[in-house]
Motif scaffolding. Structure first.
Motif, PDB file in Angstrom:
ATOM      1  N   GLN A 139      -3.059 -13.724  -6.305  1.00 57.57           N
ATOM      2  CA  GLN A 139      -3.652 -14.224  -7.551  1.00 57.57           C
ATOM      3  C   GLN A 139      -4.182 -13.061  -8.386  1.00 57.57           C
ATOM      4  O   GLN A 139      -4.811 -12.156  -7.867  1.00 57.57           O
ATOM      5  N   THR A 140      -3.914 -13.112  -9.678  1.00 57.03           N
ATOM      6  CA  THR A 140      -4.427 -12.125 -10.622  1.00 57.03           C
ATOM      7  C   THR A 140      -5.096 -12.880 -11.773  1.00 57.03           C
ATOM      8  O   THR A 140      -4.576 -13.867 -12.272  1.00 57.03           O
ATOM      9  N   GLY A 141      -6.229 -12.352 -12.240  1.00 57.21           N
ATOM     10  CA  GLY A 141      -6.861 -12.987 -13.385  1.00 57.21           C
ATOM     11  C   GLY A 141      -8.275 -13.433 -13.065  1.00 57.21           C
ATOM     12  O   GLY A 141      -8.813 -13.139 -12.003  1.00 57.21           O
ATOM     13  N   PRO A 142      -8.866 -14.153 -14.048  1.00 52.08           N
ATOM     14  CA  PRO A 142      -8.209 -14.682 -15.243  1.00 52.08           C
ATOM     15  C   PRO A 142      -7.858 -13.598 -16.274  1.00 52.08           C
ATOM     16  O   PRO A 142      -8.551 -12.606 -16.397  1.00 52.08           O
ATOM     17  N   LEU A 143      -6.737 -13.845 -17.002  1.00 49.61           N
ATOM     18  CA  LEU A 143      -6.225 -12.907 -17.997  1.00 49.61           C
ATOM     19  C   LEU A 143      -6.282 -13.569 -19.371  1.00 49.61           C
ATOM     20  O   LEU A 143      -5.988 -14.759 -19.524  1.00 49.61           O
ATOM     21  N   GLY A 219     -14.098 -14.828 -17.095  1.00 52.58           N
ATOM     22  CA  GLY A 219     -13.871 -13.455 -16.636  1.00 52.58           C
ATOM     23  C   GLY A 219     -15.150 -12.728 -16.245  1.00 52.58           C
ATOM     24  O   GLY A 219     -15.075 -11.688 -15.590  1.00 52.58           O
ATOM     25  N   ARG A 220     -16.327 -13.236 -16.628  1.00 51.16           N
ATOM     26  CA  ARG A 220     -17.574 -12.549 -16.279  1.00 51.16           C
ATOM     27  C   ARG A 220     -17.965 -12.826 -14.833  1.00 51.16           C
ATOM     28  O   ARG A 220     -17.774 -13.927 -14.337  1.00 51.16           O
ATOM     29  N   SER A 221     -18.525 -11.824 -14.188  1.00 51.25           N
ATOM     30  CA  SER A 221     -18.881 -11.908 -12.767  1.00 51.25           C
ATOM     31  C   SER A 221     -20.380 -12.035 -12.553  1.00 51.25           C
ATOM     32  O   SER A 221     -20.868 -11.818 -11.452  1.00 51.25           O
ATOM     33  N   GLN A 222     -21.138 -12.377 -13.590  1.00 46.76           N
ATOM     34  CA  GLN A 222     -22.589 -12.494 -13.467  1.00 46.76           C
ATOM     35  C   GLN A 222     -22.932 -13.782 -12.726  1.00 46.76           C
ATOM     36  O   GLN A 222     -22.639 -14.889 -13.201  1.00 46.76           O
ATOM     37  N   VAL A 223     -23.550 -13.672 -11.548  1.00 45.83           N
ATOM     38  CA  VAL A 223     -23.978 -14.824 -10.756  1.00 45.83           C
ATOM     39  C   VAL A 223     -25.383 -14.540 -10.228  1.00 45.83           C
ATOM     40  O   VAL A 223     -25.878 -13.412 -10.292  1.00 45.83           O
ATOM     41  N   SER A 224     -26.005 -15.573  -9.685  1.00 47.17           N
ATOM     42  CA  SER A 224     -27.364 -15.424  -9.165  1.00 47.17           C
ATOM     43  C   SER A 224     -27.347 -14.643  -7.859  1.00 47.17           C
ATOM     44  O   SER A 224     -26.356 -14.626  -7.125  1.00 47.17           O
TER      45      SER A 224
END
Length: 608
Positions: A139-143, A219-224
């Protein structure tokens, strides 16, 4: 002396007040734990339900890529028009796929399908994909595709040529909007949320609802931090409580890794949907207890009544989820008696709820799987959860149903098993697709005989058996005479009919344990095992089979009033339990076939 009764009354009143407050606090604390457990169960049930639906959706993409790469093996690039039409038909059968892209071993596009043929996403370089260590679709993405203003996921799978070398990659493009139907069918309440993130970088793929109604956060990786800590403890599934960074709402969350995919499914229900108990009434209980014991007791009673109403509401929501589920959800006692049976179970197995409640679940088990239930119950009594158990169950009318079952023990706070929860999904269609993939990989599509790959596997199996039994076997190489003239004169459609009839005749003259396969064109192979312990005896038996084959193929082939005579040349290679190269065995039989063809041509007419 006059003060003593006052002191005693004050002390007694204080002690009673402390006791009341303590009892109220303990009661509220226990109720809060039960509410949290039910809240966690509700979110986990929703997550399990969504995980199954997302997994089903992406399983179709996996099957498409696997079938496509099987069909591309040994094919020339770019694909022929016939193969391209077949690939396009397979892609259209999976509506969630927007585009399919094929690249060769140098990452150069050789074929593109889809509504956006001229704007594929940035395809990953073959060197950046760790396909050598992975047995799953990559799997690649999200694009982001700016030309269409859409976010997509890209799924990739390699294919190899006959020599086992990398021949290229097949890519399938799936838009994040494809998950809309899956998530819209779930009731998340007024401020609940469901999220899909990548497992590798926790990048946002899909969310319902979208913050602000837009997909700007894809696409953002900001999590708690709570999520990251929970994943470190239990990477496959779990629960945590946190304020979601995307919208700032505090929720009780559950997460599950989508089976076989690089994705996490997260479901969160706001804490406000579940009473907090102790935190909410602590101050009021203390004040009322100091003012009057009677008022304190009334306050505790009102609190318990309100808590019960909230629990009933949460239980009603859970029942609504169970009743609206497309999967069969069944509850049983520790001994396997049914205590819960949802509408999906009625539809899947044909029994109504009234017919199953109080009955042993064994009535759904085929006779050859009765022992399976005892093993499952024993594991559940020990507190073990069982995920993705593929088995079979019986419908009321007696036919078997292929199912995937997830089983979980229902335990109390002391860890005692009170019952079991089972979620069953009908995978009959998935099994049919798997069988279709296997047939496409190992059977000749025209004659339905074993192809070269399966012939070589069975030849190896026979050779290994000869080593154990000290017996001999034989390879017979069959080649039709004058088949090219038939194709040139009457066309390939007539040639295909002849090949089908040849397959039928060959299977009719061999033993049940012999193998008839097609290598390609008009070349067939017969594998005969157990022909005797001496080479001469095995040769005589193989020659007997050759005579039967030639007599069967000497008979004319008749279609639409036309008569065609062919005959066949047959080569024999007898072998024992040695370590001969399998390709060399076929080559020797092929060479003997050409010698037989020369003998037949040199023999006078009528002497054969």
């Amino acid at each position: 002396m006059r003060r003593s009764p006052v002191v005693v009354a004050a002390v007694v009143t204080s002690l009673v007040a402390v006791l009341v407050v303590s009892l109220a606090g303990v009661s509220i604390w226990q109720e809060r734990n039960r509410q949290r457990e039910r809240a966690a169960a509700s979110t986990q049930n929703l997550a399990r339900l969504l995980e199954g639906r997302v997994g089903d959706l992406l399983a179709r993409v996996d099957i498409l890529l696997h079938v496509a790469t099987v069909r591309l093996k040994d094919a020339s690039l770019p694909p022929s028009p016939v193969l391209a039409q077949e690939l396009e038909a397979m892609a259209r059968a999976v509506p969630v796929v927007r585009g399919v892209y094929l690249v060769d071993a140098h990452n150069r596009p050789v074929w593109v399908w889809g509504a956006v043929r001229h704007s594929p996403p940035p395809l990953p370089d073959l060197q950046t994909l760790d396909w050598r260590r992975s047995n799953t679709v990559l799997q690649t993405g999200p694009l982001w595709k700016p030309s269409e203003r859409v976010w997509v996921l890209l799924y990739s799978w390699p294919w190899h040529d006959g020599a086992g070398q990398l021949a290229g990659m097949a890519h399938a493009e799936v838009a994040v909007e494809a998950f809309d139907p899956v998530f819209k069918g779930i009731d998340l309440g007024r401020t609940g949320a469901a999220t899909l993130r990548t497992a590798s970088q926790l990048a946002l793929v899909y969310r319902r609802p979208w913050p602000g109604g837009s997909q700007d956060d894809v696409g953002r990786s900001q999590v708690s931090d709570q999520l990251r800590q929970a994943l470190a403890r239990a990477p496959e599934q779990g629960e945590y409580v946190a304020v979601v960074p995307v919208d700032g709402v505090a929720r009780i969350n559950a997460y599950r890794r989508v089976h076989g995919q690089d994705l996490y499914l997260l479901v969160g229900l706001p804490e406000t949907d579940f009473p907090k108990g102790w935190n909410r009434v602590d101050a009021s209980v203390l004040g009322l207890a100091l003012a009057a014991i009677g008022v304190a007791f009334l306050t505790v009673w009102a609190l318990l009544l309100r808590s019960r109403q909230a629990v009933d509401a949460a239980q009603g929501r859970s029942e609504a989820i169970v009743n609206s589920s497309c999967d069969a959800i069944i509850a049983t006692t520790p001994d396997g008696l049914v205590t819960g049976w949802n509408p999906a179970a009625e539809a899947m197995f044909g029994y109504t709820q009234a017919e199953m409640l109080g009955q042993p679940l064994l009535r759904l088990f085929p006779a050859d799987r009765q022992v399976e239930e005892q093993g499952l119950l024993e594991r559940l009594r020990q507190g073990e959860a069982i995920e993705h158990l593929e088995t079979e169950r019986l419908h009321r009318d007696g036919h078997r149903i292929a199912v995937s079952v997830a089983l979980s023990p229902i335990v109390d706070r002391e860890g005692r098993v009170l019952g079991t929860s089972r979620i069953a999904r009908d995978i009959t269609r998935q099994k049919a697709l798997e069988r279709q993939v296997r047939e496409m990989a190992f059977l000749d599509p025209l004659t339905r005989l074993p192809n070269r790959r399966l012939v070589m596997e069975r030849l190896l199996h026979i050779q290994q058996g000869c080593r154990r039994t000290q017996a001999h076997a034989a390879v017979l190489f069959v080649d039709l005479d004058r088949f090219k003239q038939l194709n040139d004169r009457h066309g390939h459609a007539m040639g295909d009919q002849v090949l089908i009839e040849v397959a039928v005749r060959l299977q009719a003259v061999v033993r049940e344990n012999d193998t008839v396969g097609r290598l390609g064109g008009d070349e067939f192979v017969i594998l005969c095992e157990g022909l005797g312990h001496s080479e001469d005896e095995a040769l005589r038996a193989a020659q007997t089979v050759r005579d039967k084959v030639q007599r069967a193929l000497d008979r004319p082939f008749t279609w639409d009033g036309a008569c065609h005579e062919h005959g066949a040349s047959v080569g024999i290679r007898v072998f024992g339990g040695g370590h001969e190269d399998l390709d060399a065995l076929l080559h020797d039989a092929d060479r003997d076939m050409y010698e037989d063809k020369a003998r037949r041509r040199a023999a006078p007419v009528g002497s054969l």
